[in-house]
Motif scaffolding. Structure first.
Motif, PDB file in Angstrom:
ATOM      1  N   ALA A   1      36.364   1.161  26.484  1.00  0.00           N
ATOM      2  CA  ALA A   1      36.996   0.807  27.250  1.00  0.00           C
ATOM      3  C   ALA A   1      38.451   0.473  27.117  1.00  0.00           C
ATOM      4  N   GLY A   2      38.687  -0.164  25.493  1.00  0.00           N
ATOM      5  CA  GLY A   2      39.656  -0.005  25.276  1.00  0.00           C
ATOM      6  C   GLY A   2      40.152   1.997  24.719  1.00  0.00           C
ATOM      7  N   THR A   3      39.364   2.663  24.839  1.00  0.00           N
ATOM      8  CA  THR A   3      39.295   3.449  23.453  1.00  0.00           C
ATOM      9  C   THR A   3      39.550   5.115  24.887  1.00  0.00           C
TER      10      THR A   3
ATOM     11  N   SER B   1      34.290   5.652  10.531  1.00  0.00           N
ATOM     12  CA  SER B   1      34.783   4.342  10.330  1.00  0.00           C
ATOM     13  C   SER B   1      33.548   2.867  10.679  1.00  0.00           C
ATOM     14  N   LEU B   2      34.469   3.141  12.085  1.00  0.00           N
ATOM     15  CA  LEU B   2      33.757   2.026  13.256  1.00  0.00           C
ATOM     16  C   LEU B   2      32.134   2.081  12.994  1.00  0.00           C
TER      17      LEU B   2
ATOM     18  N   GLY C   1      43.093  13.746  12.619  1.00  0.00           N
ATOM     19  CA  GLY C   1      42.308  13.350  11.636  1.00  0.00           C
ATOM     20  C   GLY C   1      41.554  11.575  11.534  1.00  0.00           C
ATOM     21  N   LEU C   2      42.906  11.163  11.582  1.00  0.00           N
ATOM     22  CA  LEU C   2      42.899   9.692  11.635  1.00  0.00           C
ATOM     23  C   LEU C   2      42.267   9.306  12.704  1.00  0.00           C
ATOM     24  N   VAL C   3      42.850   9.455  13.834  1.00  0.00           N
ATOM     25  CA  VAL C   3      41.096   8.799  15.328  1.00  0.00           C
ATOM     26  C   VAL C   3      39.922   9.882  14.174  1.00  0.00           C
ATOM     27  N   ILE C   4      39.022  10.765  14.072  1.00  0.00           N
ATOM     28  CA  ILE C   4      37.910  10.949  13.545  1.00  0.00           C
ATOM     29  C   ILE C   4      37.704   9.965  11.968  1.00  0.00           C
TER      30      ILE C   4
ATOM     31  N   LEU D   1      41.500   2.029  15.781  1.00  0.00           N
ATOM     32  CA  LEU D   1      41.000   3.037  16.942  1.00  0.00           C
ATOM     33  C   LEU D   1      42.053   3.186  17.725  1.00  0.00           C
ATOM     34  N   MET D   2      41.946   1.915  18.794  1.00  0.00           N
ATOM     35  CA  MET D   2      42.665   2.333  20.328  1.00  0.00           C
ATOM     36  C   MET D   2      44.074   2.305  19.861  1.00  0.00           C
TER      37      MET D   2
END
Length: 649
Positions: free
Chosen positions: A53-55, A242-243, A234-237, A165-166
């Motif tokens: 939901a937050g993403t 990692s999650l 790239g940071l989002v990926i 991530l959010m």
């Protein structure tokens, strides 16, 4: 007047401290067991739902902005298409977004004749925003329901990676919309066309076609905008990956190990004295005529096989699930593009071709959406592809890619780069490894890299443990010179604890996690007072034949007061749970050393002989080099030289 508290014997204080240590350890172990055994569906409700939901919340907000900044209807001039239509004013309304979408879908909102009018990209963004808001609300209702039923605490705490991530999703969507606004002004595009361009630019699809920067200003700005978008993506990926590795993989692995453990325990055949580890694997398993240490080693070996089989099943199940998600994204996306681009005459095969080249970011540009629905859907579909393909590639790295890499290295060792054993030796080893399902292993202590723990912190811990070793060894030698054998062995025991603690700390952050042999476990457990030969301190795993979905599993926990009793095949086993084996050992060795140091400070505490002594060192001479006790005599000599060097300075 005397303080009555001072009259209590020191022995009672020592026992209280020891009891508190065990109680704290027991409470922590029980909490870990509960977390380990929590069903996956409640983990999804408590953690995954708020995270999703937050993403997707920022994406829904961005789509709602796209839905409200432009008109929802266009007029198609003769000879043009809906992508180049002129805007038609919308009726004045104060309805909510979802109500507007419902009204706009009716024939009342559509202007006749239908061939001369169409719905704009803003309308389709409104549909997608309303759908995302509905999904988010449903997920949060599931989370609230689970908390109301008491399956997990009501408060939700984000981990650092979840929060990252959010925030990165919000930043990426903000960056995309702001860039689209700037380029729409510079290049003279409609804002939503600029959003479509910014999306396939930042995702490096590069469809080209009509929307490419043609001004010098736009091309100059692209230098900075594109590189910033690639970095943000790239940071989002990285955060998504990692999650998946952090929590999803950990929880999924725990559930597969637990299910496999139950199944194996239920397969014990007392008459045939066998246990079934797989569809085609059945081995001898019987406690009759075995000593305690033999029985424990038998359990340990079975548990190791359970771990290996469960982990293999987890890897390929995760690969199958992520592959299915990627295929659905491909096939269903192609179906939507086929219908949305019907005016261009796209067949389903052409749509599959376009979807495939877009998913892999090839972007030939020979086909690209021109309809309002196709452009809007492409933005949503391509954003959805980012986490889907990231998870798929991550799962392929653990299975297909790893197997291909290992096979390549093995084939290379047979041809152009033969190993130190020659081609014949390598071939024999490879065949044996293929039979066991392990083509190639990297067990050359590569795990000792300090990934999560800083080098400075590790150096400080090494120095502290080194000081304890030197001091305790010096005390042991001094006590031995005075004929105090018990005191000598106690200090020697402290020296061994500090030495082994420092050794195990180097493996805490190993990747992949280090797995110890049974001989190593036997040695470490003896150090912390849990001798594998002591039958009274152990617990046999309970075979639970109740296979109902909600039956209570055997936890392998001890009865009240038996803080150390566990089975290798129980949940309390060091091979189970969320902690690595090195983390389990560090915690127990640290607690044992702290308790020993406290008891040494109080001379009134009656001491018993420690579980290991200097006599054991002499007895261990001549054993195999794999025995952890080997090399202690050399270490003692080196430590003595260091101690004498300090005194001479």
């Amino acid at each position: 007047m005397n303080d009555p508290g001072l009259d209590e014997p020191a022995q009672q204080a020592a026992e209280d401290v020891e009891e508190n240590v065990y109680e704290a350890d027991q409470e922590k172990a029980e909490a870990e067991e509960q977390d380990f055994l929590d069903p996956s569906r409640w983990w999804f409700a408590s953690t995954a739902c708020p995270l999703i939901a937050g993403t997707f919340g920022p994406i829904a907000n961005a789509f709602s902005i796209c839905a409200l900044v432009e008109k929802w209807r266009v007029y198609i001039p003769p000879g043009a298409d809906e992508g180049h239509g002129s805007k038609v004013e919308d009726p004045k309304s104060s309805f909510m977004l979802i109500a507007l979408v419902a009204v706009a879908s009716t024939s009342v909102f559509r202007i006749q004749p239908m061939t001369e009018h169409a719905l704009s990209q803003a309308f389709y963004y409104g549909i997608m925003a309303a759908g995302l808001y509905f999904i988010i609300a449903s997920l949060m209702m599931l989370t609230v329901w689970g908390a109301y039923r008491g399956h997990y605490p009501k408060e939700f705490r984000l981990t650092a990676s979840q929060r990252t991530l959010m925030l990165q999703t919000i930043s990426f969507m903000f960056y995309l919309l702001v860039g689209a606004l700037v380029f729409s002004k510079v290049e003279g595009w409609n804002f939503l066309d600029a959003v479509y361009w910014a999306d396939f630019t930042l995702l490096t699809v590069g469809l080209g076609g009509e929307f490419v920067p043609k001004t010098h200003t736009g091309r100059s700005l692209l230098f900075f905008y594109a590189i910033g978008g690639v970095v943000s993506l790239g940071l989002v990926i990285g955060s998504v990956r990692s999650l998946v590795l952090e929590r999803g993989k950990e929880k999924m692995s725990a559930r597969f190990v637990e299910m496999k453990r139950r199944k194996v325990l239920n397969s014990i055949d007392e008459e045939k004295r066998t246990i079934k580890l797989g569809l085609w694997e059945k081995i001898k398993f019987s406690e009759k005529g075995l000593g305690e240490a033999q029985r424990r080693e038998q359990e340990f070996n079975v548990m190791r096989r359970v771990q290996e089989k469960a982990e293999r099943k987890r890897r390929y199940t995760a690969l199958a699930m992520s592959s299915m998600a990627a295929l659905l994204l491909w096939f269903l996306g192609a179906l939507v593009f086929m219908h949305s681009e019907r005016p261009q005459g796209w067949s389903y095969f052409v749509s599959l071709y376009f979807s495939y080249t877009s998913l892999l970011t090839i972007g030939y540009g020979d086909y690209s959406p021109t309809s309002n629905s196709g452009k809007a859907f492409f933005v949503f579909w391509s954003l959805l592809a980012v986490p889907t393909l990231t998870i798929l590639i991550s799962n392929m790295g653990d299975t297909v890619i790893k197997a291909f890499r290992d096979l390549t290295i093995w084939v290379g060792s047979l041809t152009v780069l033969p190993g130190e054993h020659g081609i014949t030796g390598t071939l024999k080893t490879g065949i044996q490894q293929l039979k066991t399902g392990k083509i190639y292993r990297e067990d050359k202590e590569m795990e000792k890299g300090l990934t999560g723990r800083g080098a400075a912190e590790q150096t400080m811990q090494d120095r502290l443990a080194g000081h304890i070793e030197d001091d305790e060894l010096a005390e042991a030698e001094e006590a031995g010179e005075h004929g105090e054998k018990l005191l000598r062995d106690i200090h020697f025991y402290h020296y061994i604890l500090a030495k082994e603690l420092r050794q195990v700390m180097h493996a805490v952050d190993a990747s992949p996690p280090k797995q110890y042999t049974y001989q190593e476990w036997n040695y470490y457990l003896r150090l912390i007072g849990q001798d594998e030969n002591d039958a009274s301190a152990h617990r046999k795993p309970k075979v639970h034949h109740d296979r109902r979905p909600h039956s209570q599993p055997d936890l392998g926990t001890a009865d009240e007061g038996e803080h150390n009793a566990w089975s290798w095949l129980g949940v309390r086993s060091p091979l189970m749970g969320n902690r690595t084996e090195a983390q389990w050992l560090v915690q127990r060795l640290t607690a044992t050393l702290e308790r020993e140091m406290y008891m040494m400070r109080d001379p009134k505490v009656k001491r018993e002989p420690p579980p290991i002594s200097m006599d054991d060192l002499r007895d261990s001479q001549g054993r195999s080099g794999s025995d952890p006790e080997q090399g202690l005599k050399k270490d003692i000599g080196a430590a003595e030289m260091r101690r004498r060097g300090k005194h001479d300075m």
